[in-house]
Design a protein around this motif. Structure first.
Motif, mmCIF file in Angstrom:
data_model
loop_
_atom_site.group_PDB
_atom_site.id
_atom_site.type_symbol
_atom_site.label_atom_id
_atom_site.label_comp_id
_atom_site.label_asym_id
_atom_site.label_seq_id
_atom_site.Cartn_x
_atom_site.Cartn_y
_atom_site.Cartn_z
ATOM 1 N N LYS A 63 120.255 18.415 41.914
ATOM 2 C CA LYS A 63 119.141 17.970 42.705
ATOM 3 C C LYS A 63 119.403 16.301 43.292
ATOM 4 N N ILE A 64 120.215 15.548 42.340
ATOM 5 C CA ILE A 64 120.266 13.970 43.080
ATOM 6 C C ILE A 64 121.235 14.259 44.071
ATOM 7 N N ALA A 65 122.383 15.121 43.956
ATOM 8 C CA ALA A 65 123.267 15.270 44.870
ATOM 9 C C ALA A 65 122.526 15.822 46.276
ATOM 10 N N THR A 66 121.799 16.681 46.193
ATOM 11 C CA THR A 66 121.078 17.056 47.399
ATOM 12 C C THR A 66 120.157 16.083 47.764
ATOM 13 N N LEU A 67 119.335 15.216 47.248
ATOM 14 C CA LEU A 67 118.731 14.099 47.786
ATOM 15 C C LEU A 67 119.770 12.903 48.483
ATOM 16 N N LYS A 68 120.820 13.087 47.769
ATOM 17 C CA LYS A 68 121.678 11.857 48.075
ATOM 18 C C LYS A 68 122.437 12.202 49.460
ATOM 19 N N GLN A 69 122.317 13.443 49.868
ATOM 20 C CA GLN A 69 122.881 14.156 51.097
ATOM 21 C C GLN A 69 121.714 14.138 51.840
ATOM 22 N N GLY A 70 120.525 13.581 51.690
ATOM 23 C CA GLY A 70 119.344 13.481 52.570
ATOM 24 C C GLY A 70 118.667 14.899 52.722
ATOM 25 N N ARG A 71 118.891 15.682 52.110
ATOM 26 C CA ARG A 71 118.080 17.025 51.992
ATOM 27 C C ARG A 71 117.038 17.136 50.909
ATOM 28 N N MET A 72 116.215 17.816 50.916
ATOM 29 C CA MET A 72 115.004 17.881 50.230
ATOM 30 C C MET A 72 114.974 19.225 49.106
ATOM 31 N N PRO A 73 114.741 18.924 48.040
ATOM 32 C CA PRO A 73 114.769 20.037 46.973
ATOM 33 C C PRO A 73 113.493 20.651 47.119
ATOM 34 N N ILE A 74 112.573 20.490 47.761
ATOM 35 C CA ILE A 74 111.278 20.990 47.839
ATOM 36 C C ILE A 74 110.758 20.882 49.577
ATOM 37 N N PHE A 75 109.676 21.516 49.668
ATOM 38 C CA PHE A 75 109.132 21.645 51.046
ATOM 39 C C PHE A 75 107.772 20.819 50.892
ATOM 40 N N GLU A 76 107.497 19.754 51.429
ATOM 41 C CA GLU A 76 106.376 19.078 51.095
ATOM 42 C C GLU A 76 105.972 18.223 52.705
ATOM 43 N N PRO A 77 104.939 18.545 53.481
ATOM 44 C CA PRO A 77 104.729 18.151 54.693
ATOM 45 C C PRO A 77 105.055 16.367 54.695
ATOM 46 N N GLY A 78 105.694 15.791 55.463
ATOM 47 C CA GLY A 78 105.836 14.113 55.680
ATOM 48 C C GLY A 78 107.049 13.678 54.554
ATOM 49 N N LEU A 79 107.332 14.496 53.624
ATOM 50 C CA LEU A 79 108.115 13.808 52.642
ATOM 51 C C LEU A 79 109.654 13.595 53.109
ATOM 52 N N ASP A 80 110.231 14.202 53.554
ATOM 53 C CA ASP A 80 111.514 14.176 54.257
ATOM 54 C C ASP A 80 111.581 13.063 54.960
ATOM 55 N N ASN A 81 110.565 12.522 55.808
ATOM 56 C CA ASN A 81 110.691 11.410 56.867
ATOM 57 C C ASN A 81 110.645 10.020 56.044
ATOM 58 N N LEU A 82 109.811 10.219 54.782
ATOM 59 C CA LEU A 82 109.479 9.026 54.186
ATOM 60 C C LEU A 82 110.719 8.749 53.151
ATOM 61 N N VAL A 83 111.488 9.722 52.902
ATOM 62 C CA VAL A 83 112.606 9.674 51.999
ATOM 63 C C VAL A 83 113.840 9.222 52.706
ATOM 64 N N THR A 84 113.843 9.666 53.762
ATOM 65 C CA THR A 84 114.975 9.264 54.808
ATOM 66 C C THR A 84 114.805 7.742 55.319
ATOM 67 N N ARG A 85 113.829 7.400 55.601
ATOM 68 C CA ARG A 85 113.569 6.101 56.195
ATOM 69 C C ARG A 85 113.439 5.060 54.959
ATOM 70 N N ASN A 86 113.116 5.313 53.811
ATOM 71 C CA ASN A 86 113.004 4.394 52.661
ATOM 72 C C ASN A 86 114.487 4.157 52.259
ATOM 73 N N ARG A 87 115.267 5.186 52.136
ATOM 74 C CA ARG A 87 116.600 5.051 51.647
ATOM 75 C C ARG A 87 117.404 4.275 52.583
ATOM 76 N N ARG A 88 117.429 4.798 54.084
ATOM 77 C CA ARG A 88 118.000 3.910 55.088
ATOM 78 C C ARG A 88 117.512 2.598 55.011
ATOM 79 N N GLU A 89 116.374 2.032 54.742
ATOM 80 C CA GLU A 89 115.915 0.641 54.802
ATOM 81 C C GLU A 89 116.144 -0.007 53.289
ATOM 82 N N GLY A 90 116.810 0.837 52.691
ATOM 83 C CA GLY A 90 117.273 0.160 51.132
ATOM 84 C C GLY A 90 116.255 0.217 50.232
ATOM 85 N N ARG A 91 115.070 0.702 50.272
ATOM 86 C CA ARG A 91 113.909 0.477 49.357
ATOM 87 C C ARG A 91 113.895 1.796 48.128
ATOM 88 N N LEU A 92 114.745 2.690 48.630
ATOM 89 C CA LEU A 92 114.693 4.188 47.858
ATOM 90 C C LEU A 92 116.003 4.525 47.610
#
Ligand code: UGA
Length: 447
Positions: free
Chosen positions: A35-64
């Motif tokens: 699961k952590i490997a999936t998330l680190k590759q920028g993929r979502m382990p679940i489908f939840e509307p809006g979550l992938d955008n949030l994860v991608t942006r906050n990772r990119r901006e260094g907060r997550l």
């Protein structure tokens, strides 16, 4: 603030991404390497509307960030959220072994002050056990840890929206220090002073109620809220049965009841009953903890029983019309436990399908998001490309999940594709009169 989230399931991942979104620095920890490997590759382990955008942006901006190293997560944070699973045991009790294990590790690994927040849904008194565990495994010092309960009220499918725009935030604390930290942490949400990913600045929304209680009361607020909503569903399903017996329409009854502000229209949708990984297990765990504490919560046992009967009754309705189910072809629209999610845990659709298969029915199915998840556990289903393929050659169709796209279909085409135009609308998605006018043998729930 520096935050650690332990457990990256629905609750942990949404909590982590949303807290990063309002400006905190968040490390999410999980012992599931894949699961952590999936998330680190920028993929979502679940489908939840809006979550992938949030994860991608906050990772990119260094907060997550994501890690499998709990020590790293703990060291980086002042506030640690426990978001691990609390699945049901055989007897309905909640399995708290993951919560205990995390509390133990936090005790052992922490070298400075930590506020440990229980976010997982847990029975009342769990906070007390976490406090004891932290103390024992943390070397006996009392002032190194505070514990708080901060239940989540996130619905799958709208979890991001629910987190950022909640009806209320509940915190149960035993020390003013914990209250202060949690007030600071949630301040942007309470005041609406953040740029919301869907609505922009939400300041005009007004302050969100911030409810501070003792830890046990906060724990009870969670179980009582879920159980109350489940009770509303079983109540309206009972009314639906009565409607069928007397020839009334449960939709109109719900509408008339719901206009009373003391009752409200929400969660009065009759149908195949409630499922998912929250209501069924939380209801049972609530009954169980009440029993352990000396209270027989018979009311909630009945809520559960009524819910179980929904599927039995649906099968009976099909039998009443099809006479023999064996070797009939029945199509099922929807597999997820509700729309806008790919989650099939305790899905009423699957409970129904299992019974149909046991009767010797050939089941065809389609779901916009959940098919991959079901394919592994139910290889004998015929998985279709779209709802029309499900209808093709079927002796009956069942609407098991009210996905919006099912409401927009070309119904005359559906009818002509079917061998027999019998529809059991398990979610009251369609208008009975229109369906009958189109030539369907239409069966609703309580209509
Ligand atoms: C539920 C609660 O609504 C959340 O507040 C809570 O945070 C969450 O559980 C949790 O404990 O984590 P969720 O399980 O995502 O959220 O789904 P709901 O939208 O509450 O629906 C639960 C089930 O009830 C679904 O199977 C749905 O189809 C059914 N339902 C809902 C009805 O049959 N009728 C209704 O009127 C409403």
């Amino acid at each position: 603030m520096e935050i650690c989230i332990v457990g990256t399931g629905y609750v942990g991942l949404v909590t982590g991404a949303c807290l990063a979104e309002i400006g905190h620095r968040v490390v999410c920890v999980d012992d599931d390497l894949e699961k952590i490997a999936t998330l680190k590759q920028g993929r979502m382990p679940i489908f939840e509307p809006g979550l992938d955008n949030l994860v991608t942006r906050n990772r990119r901006e260094g907060r997550l960030s994501f890690t499998t190293d709990l020590k790293e997560g703990i060291e980086a944070a002042t506030v640690i959220f426990i978001c691990v699973g609390t699945p049901p045991l055989e007897d309905g009790d909640a399995d708290l072994s993951a919560v205990e294990q995390v509390a133990r590790q936090i005790g052992e690994l922490s070298s400075a002050y930590k506020l440990v927040v229980e976010k997982s849904t847990v029975p009342v008194q769990t906070g007390m056990w976490i406090e004891k565990t932290l103390k024992v495994y943390g070397g006996g010092k009392d002032d190194r840890f505070d514990v708080a309960s901060n239940p989540e009220f996130l619905r799958e499918g709208s979890a991001v929206e629910d987190f950022l725009h909640p009806d209320r935030i509940v915190v149960g604390v035993g020390h003013p220090r914990a209250e202060r930290l949690l007030r600071d942490l949630y301040e942007p949400i309470v005041s609406g002073d953040f740029t919301c990913p869907t609505h922009g600045v939400c300041r005009e929304a007004g302050p969100i109620p911030f409810v501070v209680t003792d830890i046990k009361s906060a724990e009870l607020i969670k179980h009582a809220s879920n159980s109350f909503l489940a009770m509303k569903i079983s109540f309206i399903n009972s009314v639906a049965d009565l409607c069928e017996l007397v020839g009334a329409d449960v939709e109109r009854v719900a509408e008339g009841m719901g206009l009373d502000r003391r009752i409200g229209r929400a969660f009065l949708n009759a149908g195949l009953g409630f499922g998912g990984f929250c209501f069924p297990k939380d209801l049972q765990a609530f009954v169980k903890i009440a029993e352990k504490c000396g209270y027989d919560f018979g009311l909630l046992r009945e809520v559960d029983r009524i819910n179980e009967l929904r599927i039995v009754q649906a099968i009976k309705k099909l039998k009443d019309h099809l006479w023999i189910l064996k070797e009939k072809v029945i199509g099922v629209w929807g597999l997820a436990f509700k729309p806008d999610t790919d989650d099939v845990r305790y899905s009423p659709a699957l409970a129904l399908i299992h019974r149909l298969l046991a009767e010797g029915v050939a089941v065809k199915a389609y779901d916009p998001k959940a098919m991959e998840r079901v394919r592994q556990q139910l290889p004998s289903l015929l998985y279709c490309q779209d709802p029309y393929e499900v209808a093709s050659g079927a002796d009956a169709l069942v609407v098991a999940t009210e996905w919006k796209e099912f409401g927009d279909l070309d119904l005359p085409r559906v009818r002509t594709l079917m061998r027999r135009p019998l529809m059991l609308d398990g979610r009251n998605l369609f208008d009975p009169l229109k369906m009958k006018a189109m030539g369907f043998e239409y069966l609703g729930m309580g209509r």
